[in-house]
Design a protein around this motif. Structure first.
Motif, short mmCIF file in Angstrom:
data_model
loop_
_atom_site.label_atom_id
_atom_site.label_comp_id
_atom_site.label_asym_id
_atom_site.label_seq_id
_atom_site.Cartn_x
_atom_site.Cartn_y
_atom_site.Cartn_z
N LEU A 272 0.87 -1.19 0.00
CA LEU A 272 0.00 0.00 0.00
C LEU A 272 0.90 1.24 0.00
CD1 LEU A 272 -2.80 1.44 0.43
CD2 LEU A 272 -2.39 1.20 2.89
N LEU A 273 0.65 2.12 -0.95
CA LEU A 273 1.39 3.38 -1.04
C LEU A 273 0.43 4.52 -0.75
CD1 LEU A 273 4.17 4.69 -2.24
CD2 LEU A 273 2.63 5.28 -4.13
N VAL A 274 0.81 5.43 0.14
CA VAL A 274 -0.06 6.55 0.50
C VAL A 274 0.72 7.86 0.38
CG1 VAL A 274 -1.48 7.60 2.31
CG2 VAL A 274 -1.38 5.11 2.09
N GLN A 275 0.11 8.85 -0.25
CA GLN A 275 0.69 10.20 -0.25
C GLN A 275 -0.32 11.18 0.30
OE1 GLN A 275 2.21 11.59 -4.04
NE2 GLN A 275 4.28 11.06 -3.40
N THR A 276 0.15 12.09 1.12
CA THR A 276 -0.66 13.22 1.55
C THR A 276 -0.01 14.47 1.00
OG1 THR A 276 0.62 13.41 3.58
CG2 THR A 276 -1.39 12.08 3.69
N ASP A 277 -0.78 15.55 0.91
CA ASP A 277 -0.17 16.77 0.40
C ASP A 277 -0.77 18.00 1.06
OD1 ASP A 277 -2.58 17.23 -0.90
OD2 ASP A 277 -1.83 16.66 -2.86
N GLY A 278 -0.15 19.14 0.80
CA GLY A 278 -0.63 20.41 1.35
C GLY A 278 0.19 20.83 2.56
N PHE A 279 -0.26 21.93 3.17
CA PHE A 279 0.47 22.49 4.32
C PHE A 279 0.57 21.50 5.47
CE2 PHE A 279 -0.15 26.38 2.05
CZ PHE A 279 0.88 27.21 2.47
N GLY A 280 -0.42 20.57 5.57
CA GLY A 280 -0.41 19.63 6.68
C GLY A 280 0.05 18.24 6.29
N ALA A 281 0.77 18.12 5.17
CA ALA A 281 1.13 16.79 4.64
C ALA A 281 1.84 15.93 5.69
CB ALA A 281 2.00 16.95 3.39
N ASP A 282 2.80 16.53 6.42
CA ASP A 282 3.58 15.72 7.37
C ASP A 282 2.72 15.26 8.54
OD1 ASP A 282 6.01 15.93 5.92
OD2 ASP A 282 6.19 18.00 6.62
N ALA A 283 1.89 16.17 9.06
CA ALA A 283 1.01 15.78 10.17
C ALA A 283 0.01 14.72 9.71
CB ALA A 283 0.27 17.01 10.69
N GLU A 284 -0.47 14.85 8.47
CA GLU A 284 -1.48 13.90 7.99
C GLU A 284 -0.84 12.53 7.73
OE1 GLU A 284 -3.99 15.40 4.86
OE2 GLU A 284 -5.56 13.93 5.32
N ILE A 285 0.40 12.51 7.22
CA ILE A 285 1.03 11.20 6.99
C ILE A 285 1.33 10.52 8.34
CG2 ILE A 285 3.54 11.60 6.91
CD1 ILE A 285 1.63 9.80 4.13
N ASP A 286 1.63 11.33 9.36
CA ASP A 286 1.82 10.74 10.69
C ASP A 286 0.52 10.08 11.17
OD1 ASP A 286 4.47 11.39 10.89
OD2 ASP A 286 4.13 13.25 12.04
N ALA A 287 -0.58 10.75 10.91
CA ALA A 287 -1.88 10.18 11.29
C ALA A 287 -2.15 8.90 10.51
CB ALA A 287 -2.99 11.20 11.07
N VAL A 288 -1.76 8.89 9.24
CA VAL A 288 -1.91 7.68 8.42
C VAL A 288 -1.06 6.55 9.01
CG1 VAL A 288 -1.41 6.64 6.16
CG2 VAL A 288 -2.50 8.91 6.27
N ARG A 289 0.17 6.88 9.38
CA ARG A 289 1.06 5.85 9.92
C ARG A 289 0.52 5.24 11.21
NH1 ARG A 289 7.30 6.99 11.13
NH2 ARG A 289 6.32 8.68 12.29
N GLU A 290 -0.04 6.09 12.05
CA GLU A 290 -0.62 5.58 13.31
C GLU A 290 -1.71 4.55 13.05
OE1 GLU A 290 -2.07 8.18 16.43
OE2 GLU A 290 -0.36 9.50 16.05
N VAL A 291 -2.48 4.79 11.99
CA VAL A 291 -3.58 3.90 11.65
C VAL A 291 -3.08 2.62 10.99
CG1 VAL A 291 -5.55 3.67 10.08
CG2 VAL A 291 -5.31 5.73 11.47
N VAL A 292 -2.07 2.77 10.13
CA VAL A 292 -1.62 1.66 9.30
C VAL A 292 -0.65 0.73 10.03
CG1 VAL A 292 -0.21 1.13 7.25
CG2 VAL A 292 -2.00 2.89 7.13
N ALA A 293 0.22 1.32 10.85
CA ALA A 293 1.32 0.53 11.44
C ALA A 293 0.86 -0.73 12.18
CB ALA A 293 2.16 1.43 12.35
N PRO A 294 -0.21 -0.64 12.99
CA PRO A 294 -0.61 -1.86 13.72
C PRO A 294 -1.06 -2.99 12.80
CG PRO A 294 -1.70 0.11 14.63
CD PRO A 294 -1.04 0.52 13.37
#
Lengths: 448, 448
Positions: A272-294
């Motif tokens: 699974l490949l995920v990209q976020t973008d915009g001013f909050g890209a880093d914060a949003e990818i962190d949120a994605v990682r929290e959901v995906v990692a487990p």
């Protein structure tokens, strides 16, 4: 193949156009698109239109003489929409390739239909803008072809399909008249939305000779994550968890085990490949990682553009790797996102039953699956193959989905169209077609 | 007003429907919408449909007897689209107000047409989702009416208009047949895009009895900024500077001096409200402030929801304040964003020449202006008023814009429609109308 001589009336009517030819080699090259379907014969003539006036001249002649016209951009379609046989004229628009205007103030571009999509995107980039729709073919396909099939791509879940970026069109009707639909404004409700009717109509309602398209700011930041899972179910569950967390990635791409095997990945299972973008890209990818990692076996986060490119490379490698294995039939069904796991389970079962290898990649953000049937090199796409593809289509419809998410119906999916639309809708569509093209000269036998 | 007796054939055909009435008070109340236009007479009957079957029964009768049918939601339209006169049946859909399904997994809702837009939004909020289109009328207007006019709102520049949120429709055709368009998937290109054709068609192609609409995540953060400028030119220049900096606000609203005067603001000049949203909302609003501050007289940044509400209140107060001053005619032109200053200059000049006060608010993000003609209380909207409105429409067209960004053509803008569309496009639209409604029973005399 194209040994028959063109009708004298075509010669007389069109020979004044500079780009007109009946050369066998040109006609032969213009009989196919990238669907792999061969009509057996080729067109009587090819016209390389250089202006809307050329297009009008060809259509006025075709309308008067009831000659089928097949409109063609780069010929990268995968459904046979640009395939052309005996008795037809191919209207090739690749020479109409001017970017007429880029307006950074209004965030729009005015283009001719033959502009390569990536060229528009590059021109927009000079102003900090981009053309959002990004079909995988963007380096070789044209805007006109993208509009004709309402092409999608990776960024659709966040930025919409081609239709969402088309503000207005300049169209030549079947009888040669030229008209403009839509406008340069984002909003507008004067009259019926003919622009949307032309988008996705695969050259059967009119010929697009110009388009006003929306451009959007290049995101200030992009963040990228790749995750590996033991199986596709797990990867699909992770994609669903991202949705359930109300996150909005710009890109969310899935590859199944067959894709990973083809590219020789160092892991099996699913990707699974995920990209976020915009001013909050880093914060949003962190949120994605929290959901995906487990749920994942491994998660990689790109912290710079080079690392991001390396992760994207895995996704990009899939189709070329499959093409190296043999002859491919690239399908394009879509299902409601929640049905993705069921769809892949069913496709895997169809592959086992039929003995045909099927590798699936999916745009997880919008439920668009590309099941790729991989045949032995040189293998014909025969009735057995179509029966297998048909099972895939039926599965998509049973899950509340569609035959085609972004490639179009073309020639090859017509026989399943009635199953999806039903009699009343299809009849209504034929009636609309008759308004625009009463003599059925525009790409007859396609799309409907 | 509605003293004439309904035709016996209508009584015979429809009296079996529970919601059928010929009561004069009901007929009288159903002759108007919020456009202020009075047809002088009222409909012969009103049917409060409770199901698609009721709608089919009414249309089958109307089709057979050539009886005009005016479809109506909450009657909040501003262009006269729901106005109904003698000889017609009003088909009121407000009782079809069920939210049939909300799917958080697929981020969509299935609704009946009479659902109040704000109710859908509230129901979606329970799942962290929202219905993005936000017309100013959302607390009182229905989804069906929003779809019929392709309603816009404040968030359109980032999230699109109603059309961009409609995935599929359940429609009853003029002859009473029922069919489904579109799908539950975000992508799909099987057949022509009939969904988009119905959106914005103002009840003239079919009656929407159900809709599948897209929901989107509620943004995790919102940030709000308000800025005051000495004049409208300055405010418009600031809006243009935000665009030029390639920022993408969710909301960008302008008020002119006449609006500020009406609400008794403690500042004159012009007002710009900007909202950003998403994970990067705060960083993006800081970027907006950097661009806007050098041009503005004062900038206020909201750091919590209460402060944001206070800033939004200024924008929200404008229309009610103008309505307290007299009778208003709310117009709805759109121009390419870069032409906003010219449009407001021209509108100011039109106001001076005509002696009619015109206050203008604008959705700066998409160039949609609402010039509001403020007449003395009780003043008729006479030919002089229409001549002034006509000058506003002509100005919009000259600047490359449209008569109507989000309210629809209805009854009141028809005479300018040919100026915008031209003969060929309008003829084509009539031909499409004839396919769907050969006997012209669906909202005749509206939209086209």
């Amino acid at each position: 193949m194209t040994g028959t001589l063109p009708a004298p009336s075509i010669q007389a009517a069109l020979s004044s156009l500079a780009g007109w030819t009946t050369q066998p080699a040109v006609r032969d090259a213009h009989r196919l698109d990238r669907s792999g379907y061969d009509p057996g014969t080729g067109p009587d003539a090819v016209v390389f239109a250089e202006s809307a006036a050329d297009v009008s001249a060809v259509l006025a002649h075709a309308h008067a003489t009831r000659t089928p016209v097949v409109v063609r951009g780069a010929g990268t379609g995968l459904s046979g929409g640009a395939v052309a046989g005996e008795g037809s004229i191919v209207l090739d628009l690749t020479r109409m390739d001017r970017i007429v205007e880029i307006s950074p103030e209004d965030e729009l571009a005015v283009v001719e239909p033959g502009v390569i999509t990536a060229h528009l995107d590059a021109a927009a980039a000079a102003h900090g803008l981009r053309y959002a729709p990004d079909p995988a073919s963007l380096a070789i396909s044209t805007i006109g072809g993208n509009i004709a099939t309402n092409a999608g791509g990776l960024r659709c879940a966040k930025y919409g399909v081609t239709r969402d970026s088309v503000l207005g069109l300049d169209v030549v009707l079947a009888d040669g008249r030229r008209l403009a639909t839509g406008r340069r404004t984002v909003k507008g409700v004067a009259g019926y939305d003919l622009t949307s009717l032309f988008v996705g109509s695969e050259g059967t309602l009119g010929v697009i000779v110009g388009a006003t398209v929306r451009l959007r700011p290049v995101p200030v930041r992009t963040a990228t994550l790749a995750a590996w899972f033991p199986d596709f179910e797990g990867a699909a569950a992770a994609a669903a968890a991202i949705t359930a967390a109300r996150l909005q990635p710009a890109v969310a791409e899935l590859l199944d085990a067959a894709c990973l095997e083809a590219i020789g990945a160092d892991r099996d299972g699913a990707f699974l490949l995920v990209q976020t973008d915009g001013f909050g890209a880093d914060a949003e990818i962190d949120a994605v990682r929290e959901v995906v990692a487990p749920l994942a076996g491994r998660v990689d986060l790109a912290t710079d553009p080079d690392e991001a490119e390396a992760l994207l490379a895995t996704r990009r490698a899939a189709l070329p790797a499959l093409e190296r294995l043999g002859r491919v039939l690239v399908e394009d069904v879509a299902v409601p996102r929640s049905r993705l796991p069921e769809a892949v389970r069913a496709i895997t079962a169809i592959s086992r039953r039929s003995g045909i290898r099927i590798a699936t990649m999916a745009h997880a953000g919008d439920g668009n699956l590309h099941p790729i049937l991989v045949l032995d090199p040189g293998h014909e796409i025969d009735e057995r193959v179509w029966a297998t593809a048909g099972e895939v289509f039926t599965t998509a419809l049973e899950l509340g989905g569609t035959l085609t998410g972004e490639h179009g119906v073309g020639l090859l999916k017509r026989r399943w169209l009635r199953d999806e639309l039903g009699d009343d809708v299809l009849d209504l569509q034929y009636a609309v077609k008759a308004v625009f093209d009463p003599h059925h000269v525009l790409n007859p036998g396609k799309a409907l």
